[in-house]
Write an enzyme that holds these catalytic residues in place. Structure first.
Site, short mmCIF file in Angstrom:
data_model
loop_
_atom_site.label_atom_id
_atom_site.label_comp_id
_atom_site.label_asym_id
_atom_site.label_seq_id
_atom_site.Cartn_x
_atom_site.Cartn_y
_atom_site.Cartn_z
CG ASP A 185 1.66 27.16 -4.69
OD1 ASP A 185 2.48 28.03 -3.60
OD2 ASP A 185 1.17 25.93 -4.58
CG ASN A 235 -2.28 32.95 2.85
OD1 ASN A 235 -2.77 32.93 2.08
ND2 ASN A 235 -1.13 31.73 3.14
C1 FPP Z 1 0.93 31.39 -2.40
O1 FPP Z 1 3.09 31.26 -3.11
C2 FPP Z 1 1.12 33.08 -2.81
C3 FPP Z 1 0.69 33.47 -2.17
C4 FPP Z 1 0.18 33.13 -0.21
C5 FPP Z 1 0.09 34.78 -2.04
C6 FPP Z 1 -0.15 35.44 -3.04
C7 FPP Z 1 0.10 37.18 -3.30
C8 FPP Z 1 0.68 37.89 -4.82
C9 FPP Z 1 0.59 36.99 -5.89
C10 FPP Z 1 0.33 38.92 -4.71
C11 FPP Z 1 -1.28 39.27 -4.42
C12 FPP Z 1 -1.68 40.83 -5.10
C13 FPP Z 1 -2.22 41.01 -6.07
C14 FPP Z 1 -2.43 42.82 -5.44
C15 FPP Z 1 -3.35 40.37 -6.47
P1 FPP Z 1 4.04 30.90 -1.52
O2 FPP Z 1 4.02 31.87 -0.86
O3 FPP Z 1 2.87 30.24 -0.60
O4 FPP Z 1 4.81 29.63 -2.59
P2 FPP Z 1 5.49 28.65 -1.77
O5 FPP Z 1 4.61 27.81 -2.00
O6 FPP Z 1 6.43 28.36 -3.38
O7 FPP Z 1 6.24 28.92 -0.77
#
Ligand code: FPP
Length: 236
Positions: free
Chosen positions: A16, A64
């Site tokens: 996250d 998501n």
């Molecule tokens: C949460 O951060 C993250 C996600 C919903 C996506 C996670 C995906 C990746 C790290 C890419 C993965 C790819 C591979 C190949 C493993 P957020 O977007 O909710 O962050 P925020 O809370 O700061 O908005």
């Protein structure tokens, strides 16, 4: 460093904070995911070298899809890139699995995931689970349907449905429950991640770091914190 024998068998990580990391740098959110995917690679390799047995990453949840199309596409593109490069890790002896309802993905992605799963099935190092289009409730519904089908076919009696049987029908039904769940970025939630398997898990929430800044030292700090906890599983 915590000795091997005291390590949790199964660690789950909620990656996250990618969006906030990008925002702080005035970058588009997808750049946060790109940086996050790099960290995912590093931490997975480090954990394998460190001797962890099972590691599950929350890559993409059933919820998501509500995000802007551009962001969803960017995450799927990162997944595609990873699938394409997995061959490079062949000598790492990692067993790779995908947890979630994979039927929504394009056929070529599904095919690739199936191949990677099969080719790595005999590997004896760490099991690396990527939870994609994954939801804990969805997973339990999926298991319930599988059991209901067996009941309908006359192969299973309702009174023979046990906790163990439900657990065995989850996406990775042969893996141990998760012992430790790590969530950086200051959010104190499970967000539908491994809800069945985490019944007795320890949680380490880290508010000092966003996922793209997460390092092996943060993982070590979480392992040390886990080691200090007194796990009683309902006993005394
Ligand atoms: C949460 O951060 C993250 C996600 C919903 C996506 C996670 C995906 C990746 C790290 C890419 C993965 C790819 C591979 C190949 C493993 P957020 O977007 O909710 O962050 P925020 O809370 O700061 O908005």
């Amino acid at each position: 460093m915590v000795e091997q024998q005291f390590l949790p068998a199964h660690v789950g990580i909620i990656m996250d904070g990618n969006g906030r990391w990008a925002k702080k740098r005035a970058l588009p959110r997808k750049m946060g995911h790109k940086a996050g995917a790099e960290v995912f690679r590093k931490i997975a390799l480090y954990a394998n070298d460190r001797g962890l047995k099972y590691l599950t990453f929350y890559v993409f949840s059933t919820e998501n899809w509500k995000r802007p199309e551009d962001e969803v596409h960017a995450i799927i593109r990162l997944l595609r890139n990873y699938l394409d490069e997995v061959d490079q890790y062949r000598d790492k002896n990692i067993r790779i699995r995908f947890l979630g309802d994979l039927s929504v993905f394009e056929p070529d992605i599904q095919k690739k995931m199936g191949e990677i799963r099969e080719e790595s099935a005999g590997n004896t190092g760490m099991t690396l689970n990527l939870a994609i289009n994954y939801g804990g409730r969805d997973e339990i519904v999926h298991a319930a349907r599988r059991l209901a089908e067996q009941v309908k076919a006359g192969r299973l009696a309702p009174e023979d449905i046990t906790e163990q049987l439900v657990a065995e029908n989850l996406y990775a039904g042969d893996e141990p429950d998760v012992d430790l769940i790590i969530r950086p970025s200051g959010e104190y939630r499970l967000s539908n991640f491994l809800i069945w398997q985490s019944a007795y898990a320890e949680y380490v929430f880290m508010d000092e770091v966003l996922w793209p800044d997460f390092t092996p030292a943060h993982l070590e700090a979480a392992l040390t914190e886990y080691h200090k906890r007194d796990r009683r599983f309902g006993g005394i």
